[in-house]
Write a protein that holds these residues in place. Structure first.
Motif, PDB file in Angstrom:
ATOM      1  N   SER A  23      95.603  38.321  20.314  1.00 51.83           N
ATOM      2  CA  SER A  23      96.736  37.442  20.032  1.00 51.83           C
ATOM      3  C   SER A  23      97.932  37.791  20.925  1.00 51.83           C
ATOM      4  O   SER A  23      98.374  38.936  20.967  1.00 51.83           O
ATOM      5  CB  SER A  23      97.105  37.641  18.561  1.00 51.83           C
ATOM      6  OG  SER A  23      98.155  36.803  18.217  1.00 51.83           O
ATOM      7  N   VAL A  45      91.723  35.276  20.051  1.00 50.83           N
ATOM      8  CA  VAL A  45      92.608  35.233  18.873  1.00 50.83           C
ATOM      9  C   VAL A  45      93.894  34.542  19.307  1.00 50.83           C
ATOM     10  O   VAL A  45      94.548  34.970  20.276  1.00 50.83           O
ATOM     11  CB  VAL A  45      92.958  36.641  18.328  1.00 50.83           C
ATOM     12  CG1 VAL A  45      93.780  36.523  17.045  1.00 50.83           C
ATOM     13  CG2 VAL A  45      91.710  37.471  18.079  1.00 50.83           C
ATOM     14  N   SER A  48     100.042  34.493  17.188  1.00 48.80           N
ATOM     15  CA  SER A  48     100.329  34.355  15.750  1.00 48.80           C
ATOM     16  C   SER A  48     101.291  33.214  15.464  1.00 48.80           C
ATOM     17  O   SER A  48     102.217  32.944  16.243  1.00 48.80           O
ATOM     18  CB  SER A  48     100.972  35.625  15.205  1.00 48.80           C
ATOM     19  OG  SER A  48     100.127  36.714  15.298  1.00 48.80           O
ATOM     20  N   SER A 109      95.777  33.353  13.791  1.00 50.04           N
ATOM     21  CA  SER A 109      96.511  34.550  13.361  1.00 50.04           C
ATOM     22  C   SER A 109      97.834  34.139  12.729  1.00 50.04           C
ATOM     23  O   SER A 109      98.536  33.276  13.267  1.00 50.04           O
ATOM     24  CB  SER A 109      96.759  35.435  14.586  1.00 50.04           C
ATOM     25  OG  SER A 109      97.729  36.409  14.290  1.00 50.04           O
ATOM     26  N   ASN A 111     101.504  35.528  10.538  1.00 47.02           N
ATOM     27  CA  ASN A 111     102.390  36.591  10.057  1.00 47.02           C
ATOM     28  C   ASN A 111     103.441  35.920   9.201  1.00 47.02           C
ATOM     29  O   ASN A 111     104.192  35.072   9.680  1.00 47.02           O
ATOM     30  CB  ASN A 111     103.041  37.313  11.243  1.00 47.02           C
ATOM     31  CG  ASN A 111     104.082  38.315  10.786  1.00 47.02           C
ATOM     32  OD1 ASN A 111     105.218  37.961  10.503  1.00 47.02           O
ATOM     33  ND2 ASN A 111     103.691  39.559  10.699  1.00 47.02           N
ATOM     34  N   LEU A 133      90.286  34.001  10.445  1.00 43.05           N
ATOM     35  CA  LEU A 133      91.744  34.168  10.403  1.00 43.05           C
ATOM     36  C   LEU A 133      92.101  35.654  10.411  1.00 43.05           C
ATOM     37  O   LEU A 133      91.551  36.441   9.640  1.00 43.05           O
ATOM     38  CB  LEU A 133      92.300  33.514   9.128  1.00 43.05           C
ATOM     39  CG  LEU A 133      93.799  33.686   8.872  1.00 43.05           C
ATOM     40  CD1 LEU A 133      94.629  33.040   9.982  1.00 43.05           C
ATOM     41  CD2 LEU A 133      94.181  33.068   7.520  1.00 43.05           C
ATOM     42  N   GLU A 134      93.014  35.991  11.320  1.00 41.03           N
ATOM     43  CA  GLU A 134      93.507  37.362  11.384  1.00 41.03           C
ATOM     44  C   GLU A 134      94.869  37.395  10.690  1.00 41.03           C
ATOM     45  O   GLU A 134      95.734  36.574  10.995  1.00 41.03           O
ATOM     46  CB  GLU A 134      93.655  37.738  12.867  1.00 41.03           C
ATOM     47  CG  GLU A 134      93.715  39.218  13.132  1.00 41.03           C
ATOM     48  CD  GLU A 134      93.665  39.511  14.635  1.00 41.03           C
ATOM     49  OE1 GLU A 134      92.559  39.627  15.183  1.00 41.03           O
ATOM     50  OE2 GLU A 134      94.737  39.621  15.257  1.00 41.03           O
ATOM     51  N   ASN A 136      98.129  39.120  10.501  1.00 43.14           N
ATOM     52  CA  ASN A 136      98.965  40.059  11.251  1.00 43.14           C
ATOM     53  C   ASN A 136     100.022  40.573  10.271  1.00 43.14           C
ATOM     54  O   ASN A 136     101.063  39.972  10.090  1.00 43.14           O
ATOM     55  CB  ASN A 136      99.575  39.316  12.452  1.00 43.14           C
ATOM     56  CG  ASN A 136     100.714  40.057  13.104  1.00 43.14           C
ATOM     57  OD1 ASN A 136     101.007  41.201  12.776  1.00 43.14           O
ATOM     58  ND2 ASN A 136     101.363  39.395  14.046  1.00 43.14           N
ATOM     59  N   LYS A 173      94.890  42.825  10.587  1.00 50.19           N
ATOM     60  CA  LYS A 173      95.338  43.601  11.753  1.00 50.19           C
ATOM     61  C   LYS A 173      96.410  44.562  11.262  1.00 50.19           C
ATOM     62  O   LYS A 173      97.464  44.121  10.783  1.00 50.19           O
ATOM     63  CB  LYS A 173      95.893  42.659  12.811  1.00 50.19           C
ATOM     64  CG  LYS A 173      96.162  43.330  14.137  1.00 50.19           C
ATOM     65  CD  LYS A 173      96.570  42.299  15.163  1.00 50.19           C
ATOM     66  CE  LYS A 173      96.614  42.877  16.551  1.00 50.19           C
ATOM     67  NZ  LYS A 173      97.097  41.909  17.534  1.00 50.19           N
ATOM     68  N   ASN A 200      97.764  46.901  15.703  1.00 51.16           N
ATOM     69  CA  ASN A 200      98.759  46.039  16.322  1.00 51.16           C
ATOM     70  C   ASN A 200      99.721  46.921  17.130  1.00 51.16           C
ATOM     71  O   ASN A 200      99.792  48.117  16.896  1.00 51.16           O
ATOM     72  CB  ASN A 200      99.528  45.271  15.250  1.00 51.16           C
ATOM     73  CG  ASN A 200     100.040  43.951  15.772  1.00 51.16           C
ATOM     74  OD1 ASN A 200     100.266  43.807  16.974  1.00 51.16           O
ATOM     75  ND2 ASN A 200     100.241  42.998  14.904  1.00 51.16           N
ATOM     76  N   GLN A 268      89.722  44.027  21.374  1.00 47.31           N
ATOM     77  CA  GLN A 268      90.730  43.021  21.737  1.00 47.31           C
ATOM     78  C   GLN A 268      91.572  43.551  22.892  1.00 47.31           C
ATOM     79  O   GLN A 268      92.057  44.677  22.847  1.00 47.31           O
ATOM     80  CB  GLN A 268      91.611  42.714  20.523  1.00 47.31           C
ATOM     81  CG  GLN A 268      90.807  42.122  19.381  1.00 47.31           C
ATOM     82  CD  GLN A 268      91.673  41.509  18.299  1.00 47.31           C
ATOM     83  OE1 GLN A 268      92.893  41.464  18.412  1.00 47.31           O
ATOM     84  NE2 GLN A 268      91.034  41.024  17.251  1.00 47.31           N
TER      85      GLN A 268
END
Ligand code: FMN
Length: 331
Positions: A23, A45, A48, A109, A111, A133-134, A136, A173, A200, A268
């Motif tokens: 990302s 990815v 975000s 992604s 946040n 889906l990540e 963050n 993450k 991260n 990544q």
């Protein structure tokens, strides 16, 4: 000797090789994602979707309108919805268009700051067609009133709500700034995430001594950042059920191979692609291929985790932190 097979699975998704472009600004448009696939990455990815960015944009719009004496409450509510929906819709459109344009898995992604937004965004992202889906979840635990338990509880609550809202696989993450990462990661694993991304990278502050103001530190990682990720990937490998993706400090094929030996299913990459260019993806997979030929490994699984803490035959080496005379190379 058979041709080595570089394919791997991550979050239940089939990847043609373990290189995922992480990302970042490298993944914020369909054109860039098409180039990433053309350069040989196994998955991508997306940049975000930040709830904070939506809030900031909203505040800016409201500020501009207030300055123009445009302050009817209904207009404000309307503008708030427009700004929010606009940024979200652009993101959803990116997912849908990227899915149409490429064959590699597209992982979204997010946040968020407010707890409802995690689930709202997650549901919309699933509808838009993302493969996974990540989350963050990076923040700096610096509130003296919130201890380890509170931080863990709020993390578990977000996971539980998101898992209860969508069916696509979820990866968390995390940052390296947690007390007892093994314990923290095991709780997260038990909460049912399909994957964990270690780690991260935070924006780092610096001080501009000419103007006496706070400035931005180094944005990109360097190969010397690899060791910390390697340590925790190796220590968590075999101790959690979910997949582990390594992130931070992987700049070449050797870094990629090391992380897989430590137990990562996928890696990544971001900084190395900014420093070099997207052709670095192919260089990394070529290096991995050549190394597998030399070592007669036919598949990623045939060597993945061989040097994890539990398989290495030297578990203490992964936990060593002091430069004792016995182990140091510097006199
Ligand atoms: C310019 C830049 C932008 C990034 N943006 C995001 C982001 O939007 N979301 C996220 O989860 N990580 C973001 N990251 C972190 C990367 O995805 C990655 O985890 C981190 O840079 C460590 O990998 P690297 O050593 O290969 O750079 C960003 C990193 C950089 C350098």
């Amino acid at each position: 000797m058979k041709i080595p097979d570089l394919s791997t699975t991550y979050l239940g998704l089939q990847l043609k090789n373990p290189v995922i472009v992480g990302s970042s600004g490298l993944t914020d448009s369909v054109e860039k994602i098409i180039s990433i696939e053309a350069m040989g990455a196994g998955a991508v990815v997306l940049k975000s979707l930040f709830e904070e960015e939506i809030i900031m944009e909203m505040e800016e719009t409201i500020h501009t309108m207030t300055n123009r004496n445009f302050v009817f409450p209904e207009t404000m509510d309307y503008m708030e919805t427009i700004v929010k929906e606009d940024i979200l819709l652009n993101y959803l459109q990116l997912i849908t268009e990227a899915k149409k344009a490429v064959g590699i898995p597209v992982i979204a992604s997010i946040n968020c700051v407010s707890s409802q937004k995690w689930t709202y965004f997650a549901r919309e992202i699933e509808k838009a067609g993302a493969d996974a889906l990540e989350l963050n979840l990076f923040f700096l635990p610096s509130d003296s009133l919130r201890g380890e338990k509170e931080v863990l509880d709020s993390t578990l609550e977000i996971i539980s709500k998101v898992k209860g809202s969508v069916k696509i696989p979820i990866a968390l993450k995390i940052s390296a700034y947690q007390s007892n990462l093994i314990r923290y990661a095991q709780f997260i694993d038990q909460a049912g995430v399909e994957g964990m991304v270690l780690f991260n990278r935070s924006w780092l502050p610096d001080i501009d001594i000419s103007h006496l103001v706070i400035s931005s530190g180094f944005v990109l990682s360097s190969p010397s950042d690899l060791g910390n990720t390697l340590r925790w990937v190796s220590m968590l490998s075999g101790r959690v059920n979910c997949d582990i993706a390594a992130s931070t400090g992987i700049h070449d094929g050797a870094g990629l191979i090391k992380q897989i030996l430590a137990g990562a299913r996928a890696c990544q990459i971001v900084s190395s692609l900014y420093i070099n260019d997207l052709s670095q993806i192919g260089k990394m997979t070529d290096e991995l291929y050549q190394w597998m030929v030399e070592h007669e490994f036919r598949s990623i699984e045939s060597f993945r985790g061989r040097l994890s803490q539990s398989n290495s035959g030297n578990p203490a080496a992964w936990e060593r932190v002091q430069f004792m005379k016995h182990f140091r190379n510097f006199i």
